[in-house]
Design a protein around this motif. Structure first.
Motif, mmCIF file in Angstrom:
data_model
loop_
_atom_site.group_PDB
_atom_site.id
_atom_site.type_symbol
_atom_site.label_atom_id
_atom_site.label_comp_id
_atom_site.label_asym_id
_atom_site.label_seq_id
_atom_site.Cartn_x
_atom_site.Cartn_y
_atom_site.Cartn_z
ATOM 1 N N TYR A 136 -0.092 -4.841 7.649
ATOM 2 C CA TYR A 136 0.628 -3.854 8.610
ATOM 3 C C TYR A 136 2.015 -3.563 7.857
ATOM 4 O O TYR A 136 2.601 -4.757 7.527
ATOM 5 N N ASP A 137 2.716 -2.477 7.856
ATOM 6 C CA ASP A 137 4.100 -2.477 7.485
ATOM 7 C C ASP A 137 5.027 -2.646 8.620
ATOM 8 O O ASP A 137 6.310 -2.963 8.039
ATOM 9 N N GLY A 138 4.597 -2.804 9.586
ATOM 10 C CA GLY A 138 5.354 -3.257 10.830
ATOM 11 C C GLY A 138 4.396 -3.637 12.001
ATOM 12 O O GLY A 138 3.639 -3.084 12.081
ATOM 13 N N LEU A 139 5.095 -4.516 12.754
ATOM 14 C CA LEU A 139 4.197 -5.181 14.002
ATOM 15 C C LEU A 139 5.134 -5.431 15.101
ATOM 16 O O LEU A 139 6.190 -5.755 15.052
ATOM 17 N N TYR A 140 4.704 -4.894 16.320
ATOM 18 C CA TYR A 140 5.283 -5.014 17.545
ATOM 19 C C TYR A 140 4.614 -6.041 18.317
ATOM 20 O O TYR A 140 3.656 -5.972 18.758
ATOM 21 N N ILE A 141 5.046 -7.267 18.615
ATOM 22 C CA ILE A 141 4.059 -8.573 18.902
ATOM 23 C C ILE A 141 4.873 -8.697 20.664
ATOM 24 O O ILE A 141 5.931 -8.810 20.643
ATOM 25 N N PHE A 142 3.949 -8.843 21.555
ATOM 26 C CA PHE A 142 4.421 -9.055 23.001
ATOM 27 C C PHE A 142 3.719 -10.610 23.319
ATOM 28 O O PHE A 142 2.594 -10.849 23.002
ATOM 29 N N ILE A 193 5.430 -5.721 1.191
ATOM 30 C CA ILE A 193 5.599 -4.443 1.121
ATOM 31 C C ILE A 193 6.746 -3.910 0.753
ATOM 32 O O ILE A 193 7.225 -2.899 0.014
ATOM 33 N N TYR A 194 7.946 -4.370 1.510
ATOM 34 C CA TYR A 194 9.227 -4.019 1.426
ATOM 35 C C TYR A 194 9.775 -4.215 0.019
ATOM 36 O O TYR A 194 10.437 -3.206 -0.414
ATOM 37 N N HIS A 195 9.414 -5.350 -0.418
ATOM 38 C CA HIS A 195 9.881 -5.652 -1.938
ATOM 39 C C HIS A 195 9.317 -4.379 -2.794
ATOM 40 O O HIS A 195 9.918 -4.222 -3.915
ATOM 41 N N GLY A 196 8.229 -4.125 -2.684
ATOM 42 C CA GLY A 196 7.857 -2.848 -3.544
ATOM 43 C C GLY A 196 8.607 -1.701 -3.550
ATOM 44 O O GLY A 196 8.369 -0.827 -4.218
ATOM 45 N N TYR A 197 9.582 -1.615 -2.385
ATOM 46 C CA TYR A 197 10.354 -0.376 -2.591
ATOM 47 C C TYR A 197 11.604 -0.507 -3.295
ATOM 48 O O TYR A 197 12.304 0.400 -3.627
ATOM 49 N N ILE A 198 11.897 -1.737 -3.726
ATOM 50 C CA ILE A 198 13.027 -1.966 -4.754
ATOM 51 C C ILE A 198 12.931 -1.191 -5.844
ATOM 52 O O ILE A 198 11.855 -1.422 -6.658
ATOM 53 N N GLY A 199 14.154 -0.549 -6.153
ATOM 54 C CA GLY A 199 14.167 0.479 -7.203
ATOM 55 C C GLY A 199 13.301 1.742 -7.249
ATOM 56 O O GLY A 199 13.548 2.483 -8.093
ATOM 57 N N ARG A 200 12.694 1.986 -6.207
ATOM 58 C CA ARG A 200 12.232 3.361 -5.934
ATOM 59 C C ARG A 200 13.262 4.176 -4.984
ATOM 60 O O ARG A 200 13.956 3.653 -4.433
#
Ligand code: SF4
Length: 394
Positions: A319-325, A365-372
């Motif tokens: 997942y790119d993000g998760l809301y956990i409860f 996943i977020y590191h994959g955005y570096i430089g983009r």
């Protein structure tokens, strides 16, 4: 949905001649919009009402709207005698009339009724929470009755708006300069209007798929939609996203648990395999689609093995993000009758284990955005730093 309700209430009040202030000490009428999806939110409502009485000598009328009002009804008067108006989730448009009744001499008023026949969802651009991004409700209520959830009781059964009304609203928003719309509803992909009016020219496997294409045809720059219910998630939604560049590349698909046993107890209407089939359709899209989800840990009867099944599912879904409860019982739901047998410590441990793993996975996943370079719609100043702006990519 609560933000959208506040916008709608503000529109009705302004049309009736009221001015709006965000300062309670200036107000003749204070409205508290409430959420009861978690216990803490409900407790905060009563605390807030007690505080409000102390903020001014004016003794403003106090109205409580939203889910707590709908569920608790007259019990609110007993818990908070300062409250003058109880406004149910479908009574937003009638607030001016309720205020008049109080001004006419009634001591306390309550409206838990349905929306009036033919009521349109009218929100003035002035009352929108942002000049760039607009929430457009397409369906309200829920028929799914997951065992832990209070929404079907607080928001009633599913009711879809007509497609022609939605499309017209998006067209107007575009003309007014809005850049992004969020089609919202408890389960957007369960969208079923009474007729095909407004969808005649659109193709699609379900009314929601047709609506996505029809809203895309308005030419608005960005369209997001949330929340999707796994059982009603048709692969044609992915096809529509692939075809229409203005449909954003994000799907929020709550799974709640990775254990079939717990999913059955939750009465979710799907098992892990069904869910993964939907996830595969999303992951195999020609566009790289972001995927987010909701998970509850510590549901009654959840064993360590069930929890590890959830960990495995999270690993698989990336997942790119998760809301956990952490599970907490909501009075009036079927799950509230189950023995809440997972200790608070266990819930916390599972929460942290899942959160840590999710952070590791999403950081990759977020590191994959570096430089983009990505397109970001700037929505305002960052709350964390004066020097930065905040906004969302597609
Ligand atoms: S689908 Fe389930 S969790 Fe979602 S609003 Fe409906 S009952 Fe609640």
């Amino acid at each position: 949905m609560n933000v959208a309700d506040s916008e709608r209430a503000a529109t009705a009040l302004r049309q009736a001649g009221y001015d709006l202030t965000l300062l309670p000490e200036m107000a003749d009428v204070v409205l508290v919009n409430t959420c009861s999806v978690r216990d803490r939110a409900e407790q905060k409502v009563y605390k807030r009402i007690r505080q409000l009485r102390g903020v001014s000598d004016k003794k403003p009328l106090i109205g409580i709207m939203g889910c707590v009002a709908q569920l608790e009804g007259t019990a609110v008067f007993a818990k908070a005698p300062d409250v003058d108006m109880i406004i149910g989730t479908r009574a937003t448009d009638r607030i001016p009339a309720l205020i008049e009744r109080i001004q006419g001499g009634e001591e306390a008023v309550i409206d838990l009724g349905e929306r009036a026949q033919g009521e349109v969802w009218d929100v003035s651009p002035l009352e929108r929470h942002s000049p760039f991004v607009a929430f457009v409700p397409i369906i309200e209520g829920c028929n799914k009755f997951c065992s832990f959830c209070i929404v079907p009781y607080s928001r009633g059964r599913e009711k879809s708006r007509s497609a022609s009304e939605i499309i017209e609203e998006v067209r107007r928003l575009r003309e007014l300069g809005f850049r992004e719309v969020h089609l919202i509803g408890q389960n957007v992909n369960s969208y079923r209007p009474r007729s095909d009016e407004g969808l005649e020219q659109s193709s699609g496997a379900t009314p929601f798929c047709k609506l996505l294409r029809a809203v895309s045809d308005t030419g608005i720059e960005r369209i997001k939609f949330t929340t999707s219910f796994p059982r009603d998630f048709h692969p044609d939604i992915v096809a529509a996203i692939e075809e229409c560049p203005n449909l954003c590349d994000w799907v929020h698909l709550p799974v709640q648990s990775g254990s079939d046993r717990i999913l059955r107890a939750m009465r979710r209407g799907h098992v892990v395999d069904d869910y993964l089939r939907r996830v595969d359709a999303i992951k195999n899209s020609k566009r790289r689609l972001s995927l987010t989800s909701d998970i509850i840990v510590g549901f009654p009867g959840e064993t360590e093995e069930d929890f590890q099944d959830t960990m495995k599912l999270v690993e698989r879904c990336q997942y790119d993000g998760l809301y956990i409860f952490k599970y907490s019982s909501r009075p009036g739901t079927p799950a509230s009758k189950l023995n809440d047998d997972v200790s608070e410590d266990q819930k916390k441990t599972r929460f942290l284990e899942l959160e840590n793993r999710q952070f590791q996975l999403q950081n990759i996943i977020y590191h994959g955005y570096i430089g983009r370079t990505v397109s970001v719609l700037v929505e305002g100043r960052s709350a964390r730093s004066e020097a930065d702006l905040t906004g969302h990519s597609t």
